[in-house]
Write an enzyme that holds these catalytic residues in place. Structure first.
Site, PDB file in Angstrom:
ATOM      1  N   GLY A   1      38.674  15.182 -51.031  1.00  0.00           N
ATOM      2  CA  GLY A   1      37.462  15.766 -50.451  1.00  0.00           C
ATOM      3  C   GLY A   1      37.446  17.118 -50.213  1.00  0.00           C
TER       4      GLY A   1
ATOM      5  CB  CYS B   1      43.340  16.668 -52.557  1.00  0.00           C
ATOM      6  SG  CYS B   1      42.967  18.020 -52.757  1.00  0.00           S
ATOM      7  CG  LEU B   2      40.487  14.892 -46.959  1.00  0.00           C
ATOM      8  CD1 LEU B   2      40.911  16.549 -46.314  1.00  0.00           C
ATOM      9  CD2 LEU B   2      39.289  14.869 -46.774  1.00  0.00           C
TER      10      LEU B   2
ATOM     11  CG  ASN C   1      39.178  21.556 -55.230  1.00  0.00           C
ATOM     12  OD1 ASN C   1      39.064  23.190 -53.523  1.00  0.00           O
ATOM     13  ND2 ASN C   1      38.265  21.119 -54.902  1.00  0.00           N
TER      14      ASN C   1
ATOM     15  CE1 TYR D   1      41.687  24.032 -42.298  1.00  0.00           C
ATOM     16  CE2 TYR D   1      40.933  23.157 -44.359  1.00  0.00           C
ATOM     17  CZ  TYR D   1      40.587  23.534 -42.448  1.00  0.00           C
ATOM     18  OH  TYR D   1      39.462  24.130 -42.315  1.00  0.00           O
TER      19      TYR D   1
ATOM     20  CG  HIS E   1      43.252  17.173 -57.938  1.00  0.00           C
ATOM     21  ND1 HIS E   1      41.859  16.444 -57.036  1.00  0.00           N
ATOM     22  CD2 HIS E   1      43.522  17.836 -56.904  1.00  0.00           C
ATOM     23  CE1 HIS E   1      41.622  16.709 -56.077  1.00  0.00           C
ATOM     24  NE2 HIS E   1      42.195  17.950 -55.478  1.00  0.00           N
TER      25      HIS E   1
ATOM     26  CD  GLU F   1      41.843  13.801 -60.042  1.00  0.00           C
ATOM     27  OE1 GLU F   1      41.281  14.301 -59.441  1.00  0.00           O
ATOM     28  OE2 GLU F   1      43.636  13.734 -59.266  1.00  0.00           O
TER      29      GLU F   1
END
Length: 365
Positions: free
Chosen positions: A225, A252-253, A294, A297, A337, A339
């Protein structure tokens, strides 16, 4: 006769880059970032993690294979803007159903081509990500800087991209039921879990722990996200409440929020990691995986002492934390990621590890 520049970008440091508009003609203030992927611009445009960001594509030619109906990562793209060197509005692809410009126009996303993207990318690399104003070529510099300064930095990105109510993605002969917390989830994550025998219930980011437990899931997935992970307090609290009660996998997030919920810390990178060519080392196997990334942070390695989390993967470009695990709680996460579409596919095994974790939990229940 030479084309006349009709659009430009103004950066908050006062630099300007002229170009030509495509897609939506509206003006917009964004955070400017760059992506080094050589393919997959449709997936980038439709990735919710790019909300409020203007993406500079380092690959010089964009748009040449058009847009296909099957390759979206979200149904309603929220990209801030797209900046490219050369845009091709005559795509050649038997799967193509629309042009990139048509999609940008339809979703209100401004695009600019003809920019010196090599110079612009070096500027972002050297000076860091910063705010940018996509506007008409005639906008005075002083006015553009005033608009940038007067535009608040958004802190509600996840609330804008998360689903409003729960929804389902089912597969025949399923083996596991997974609740996926939608902070801006990419559709290929859902496809990847469905393909491994998981029925998914996708829920809003603010769903309480009690409601999730009432669904009797075999595992919990925390999605990617946009924005600062510290802003997403409902999900941080959710991880605290459900840690150790069922297997948890974050991407990720989701990775960052697992760290925050465990007592760790995150910090903003100078220009982030974006592209499909980032080398990551798996510390357990010693293998190096090419990954798609992507994010703005990262998790602070020093902050993980005493959290019960162990580092499983590191980025070979800058040494940042790329993976975490708590075996006792059947909880793990990665910053990148697995996926990734259209690729690379080096890290798809992580979904299999989530399946194994849920299977072990069921056997020991």
């Amino acid at each position: 006769m030479a084309r006349r520049f009709d659009r430009k970008i103004i950066l908050e440091d006062g630099s300007e880059y002229p170009g030509f508009g495509f897609g939506s003609p509206e003006d917009r203030v964004c955070e400017i970032v760059f992506n080094t992927s050589m393919a997959g611009y449709q997936e980038i445009v439709s990735d919710p993690s790019y909300t409020d960001q203007a993406v500079v594509m380092t690959y010089p030619l964009i748009g040449n294979y058009g847009i296909t109906d099957e390759d979206y990562e979200t149904r309603f793209p929220t990209l801030g803007g797209l900046i490219v060197g050369e845009y091709n509005d005559l795509p050649s692809n038997f799967r193509c159903t629309k042009t990139l410009a048509e999609i940008l126009e339809g979703y209100g996303i401004p695009g600019i081509e003809g920019i010196d993207t090599r110079k612009l990318t070096r500027s972002i690399r050297d000076l860091g990500s910063r705010r940018v104003f996509l506007t008409g070529a005639d906008t005075p510099l002083e006015e553009g800087l005033r608009i940038i300064a007067g535009t608040p930095v958004p802190h509600d990105a996840v609330s804008r991209v998360s689903c409003r109510r729960k929804w389902y993605s089912r597969t025949p002969n399923h083996q596991y039921n997974v609740v996926a917390v939608d902070c801006g989830i990419k559709l290929n994550i859902i496809r990847s879990l469905n393909a491994r025998g998981c029925n998914l219930t996708v829920v809003p980011y603010s769903t309480p722990a009690e409601e999730i437990l009432a669904m009797k899931p075999d595992g919990l997935f925390l999605s990617n996200g946009p924005g600062d992970p510290e802003d997403v307090t409902p999900v941080i609290g959710l991880v605290k409440a459900l840690r150790g009660r069922l297997p948890i996998f974050g991407i990720c997030l989701g990775h960052q929020m697992i760290a925050l919920a465990s007592g760790g810390a995150t910090y903003k990178l100078k220009f982030g990691h974006r592209g499909g060519n980032h080398p990551v080392k798996n510390l357990a196997t010693g293998k190096v995986e090419m990954t798609a990334q992507n994010h703005s942070y990262a998790v602070s390695a020093d902050s993980l002492v005493g959290t019960g989390l162990e580092i499983t993967h590191i980025n070979l470009l800058d040494g940042t934390v790329e993976g975490l695990r708590c075996p006792a709680d059947r909880m793990f996460s990665v910053q990148y990621h697995p996926e990734s579409a259209p690729g690379p596919q080096d890290s798809a095994y992580l979904f299999d590890e989530f399946i194994e974790s849920m299977g072990e939990a069921k056997r020991n229940a």
